[in-house]
Design a protein around this motif. Sequence first.
Motif, short mmCIF file in Angstrom:
data_model
loop_
_atom_site.label_atom_id
_atom_site.label_comp_id
_atom_site.label_asym_id
_atom_site.label_seq_id
_atom_site.Cartn_x
_atom_site.Cartn_y
_atom_site.Cartn_z
N PRO A 163 5.14 -86.80 5.51
CA PRO A 163 5.92 -88.04 5.60
C PRO A 163 6.96 -88.21 4.49
O PRO A 163 6.87 -87.65 3.41
CB PRO A 163 4.83 -89.10 5.41
CG PRO A 163 3.93 -88.46 4.38
CD PRO A 163 3.95 -86.97 4.66
N SER A 164 7.97 -89.01 4.80
CA SER A 164 8.52 -89.92 3.81
C SER A 164 7.92 -91.28 4.18
O SER A 164 7.46 -91.46 5.31
CB SER A 164 10.04 -89.98 3.87
OG SER A 164 10.48 -90.85 4.91
N ASP A 205 12.06 -87.60 -1.76
CA ASP A 205 10.76 -87.01 -2.07
C ASP A 205 10.28 -86.13 -0.92
O ASP A 205 9.74 -85.03 -1.14
CB ASP A 205 9.72 -88.11 -2.32
CG ASP A 205 9.94 -88.88 -3.60
OD1 ASP A 205 10.57 -88.33 -4.54
OD2 ASP A 205 9.50 -90.05 -3.67
N GLY A 206 10.47 -86.63 0.31
CA GLY A 206 10.05 -85.85 1.47
C GLY A 206 10.75 -84.51 1.55
O GLY A 206 10.13 -83.50 1.90
N VAL A 207 12.04 -84.47 1.23
CA VAL A 207 12.79 -83.21 1.25
C VAL A 207 12.23 -82.25 0.21
O VAL A 207 12.07 -81.04 0.46
CB VAL A 207 14.28 -83.46 1.04
CG1 VAL A 207 15.05 -82.15 0.91
CG2 VAL A 207 14.85 -84.29 2.20
N GLU A 208 11.89 -82.77 -0.97
CA GLU A 208 11.32 -81.92 -2.01
C GLU A 208 9.94 -81.41 -1.60
O GLU A 208 9.57 -80.26 -1.90
CB GLU A 208 11.23 -82.68 -3.34
CG GLU A 208 12.59 -82.91 -3.98
CD GLU A 208 13.37 -81.63 -4.18
OE1 GLU A 208 12.78 -80.64 -4.70
OE2 GLU A 208 14.55 -81.58 -3.80
N ILE A 209 9.16 -82.25 -0.94
CA ILE A 209 7.86 -81.79 -0.42
C ILE A 209 8.08 -80.64 0.56
O ILE A 209 7.35 -79.65 0.55
CB ILE A 209 7.10 -82.96 0.24
CG1 ILE A 209 6.64 -83.96 -0.83
CG2 ILE A 209 5.91 -82.44 1.04
CD1 ILE A 209 6.04 -85.23 -0.25
N ARG A 254 10.48 -78.42 0.66
CA ARG A 254 10.78 -77.19 -0.07
C ARG A 254 9.50 -76.55 -0.62
O ARG A 254 9.31 -75.33 -0.57
CB ARG A 254 11.75 -77.48 -1.21
CG ARG A 254 13.17 -77.82 -0.77
CD ARG A 254 14.11 -77.79 -1.96
NE ARG A 254 15.49 -78.01 -1.56
CZ ARG A 254 16.12 -79.19 -1.65
NH1 ARG A 254 15.48 -80.25 -2.13
NH2 ARG A 254 17.38 -79.31 -1.26
N ARG A 255 8.63 -77.40 -1.16
CA ARG A 255 7.38 -76.90 -1.72
C ARG A 255 6.48 -76.32 -0.62
O ARG A 255 5.85 -75.27 -0.81
CB ARG A 255 6.65 -78.03 -2.45
CG ARG A 255 5.30 -77.65 -3.02
CD ARG A 255 5.41 -76.54 -4.04
NE ARG A 255 4.12 -76.16 -4.57
CZ ARG A 255 3.87 -75.00 -5.17
NH1 ARG A 255 4.84 -74.11 -5.30
NH2 ARG A 255 2.66 -74.72 -5.63
N LEU A 256 6.43 -76.95 0.53
CA LEU A 256 5.59 -76.47 1.62
C LEU A 256 6.07 -75.11 2.13
O LEU A 256 5.25 -74.25 2.47
CB LEU A 256 5.56 -77.49 2.76
CG LEU A 256 4.91 -78.84 2.42
CD1 LEU A 256 5.04 -79.80 3.60
CD2 LEU A 256 3.46 -78.67 2.03
N GLU A 257 7.37 -74.91 2.19
CA GLU A 257 7.88 -73.59 2.57
C GLU A 257 7.47 -72.55 1.54
O GLU A 257 7.04 -71.44 1.90
CB GLU A 257 9.39 -73.62 2.71
CG GLU A 257 9.95 -72.25 3.12
CD GLU A 257 11.46 -72.24 3.28
OE1 GLU A 257 11.96 -71.42 4.07
OE2 GLU A 257 12.13 -73.05 2.60
#
Length: 444
Positions: free
Chosen positions: A234-235, A251-255, A257-260
């Motif tokens: 989510p965001s 924040d969601g976009v940064e999450i 990147r981390r998930l990839e």
Amino acid sequence: MSPRLETAIEIGGRRVKNRLYRAPLLECAGDGPETVDRLIGQLEPAAAAGAGLLFQGAMPVHRETGHVAPNMTSLAAPRPDLERLTDAIHDHGARIFAQIDHGGLRSLEAWHHAYGEAHPEVRQLAVSEPPRLLRLAARAGFLDLDYEVLTTEGVHDLAADFGRSAAHAIDAGYDGVHLAGANMGIIQQFLSPYYNRRTDAFGGSFESRQHFLELVHEEIRDRVGDVPVLTKFPSEAAAPPFVRPRLSTADGVEIARRLEAIGFDGLVPVRASTFWDMSIVRGEYPDRGWEGSAFREGYAAAFGSEWRARAVALANRLQAHEYDREAGWNADFCRRVRDAVSIPVLCEGGLRRRSTMDDLLGDDCDMVGVGRPFYAEPRLPARLLDTGEGDTDLPNDPRAVCESCNNCTIPQATGAPGVCRTPSVLRKRGEFEKAGAYDRAETR
């Protein structure tokens, strides 16, 4: 050139024959002897009609706790019986992924009074002490908070339960795993600063709040190896404005990147709230769902009394006016995520029209998902894919008959299956059936 709905795609090395998927829904098929037959009846028509990928929704990792609705189908133990379902889907050349889930503070034991009375020993799993607003709701009688804050050891145990459930799914023939990482389940509760105020390695900083999802991914990979693993995430842009702190779209976009970087094979970004409200199923106030006498006693049992059920209905009425319901309400978030990652991005939320789906593919996302319309039209892909004559109103642009009235979803609080209960929609489906619109040659 942008792909079309019929264009094949690979997810985690697995070919999916087109870009239309059945989004996760609450099947409410139970865990009894009729479960597999019910699931085949609900899911196989979508595969037979051409959907490339189906997500079976919200399969709990525990047998009696963490369920988000009555009559869920658990993956807490091996399920060889489900091979009959996965074989049926594969017979049509489609893929099926299991969405695995734990509700945390959203679980039945927190809000379903009849369930709580039948299971007085069950406590909710909490990431941290619940937010003050939820504690106030408990004092007012709307929630039954009797929670256990997870210890660090307990976090590791829960992640291992996700891994074991994923292994049970793959053993039963599912093609991949989809984590229920939003819609207020426990994964979102770990990600969210509104819920997660832990002081160990699984809370505190923005990065630490993602460690649980990373651990779950590790546990799954250790048990199932190189199979596709996706997650919804989510965001919290749909949360009420007074909620602070919360996950922003950035924040969601940064999450993402981390998930990839962690190794996920696909992402489903959603604009969520911090509460289990109508931000999940935007649309009309479900008059028929609430007012139908067939479910009145069930609502009283679920919410604790008739007056509490009426209070929840009033909240639904207010929320129906609050949340926007434009087609593809997650599309902007999906576009930002797709610009940031190189793995497939899946978009769902209010998609009803074929042209909207084609417009989203390429720039905004790599696949498009439809959820509630399958309650009204189990064989909907037959009208959306390979369009020719198409819809009588829009010859070259077929649209699902679903009116987003939500009469299908509210009765699920009583354990009722998700089916369309709106006469005007059912009449329209009947017209298409008589015209043979759901008959199609299968493609693989």
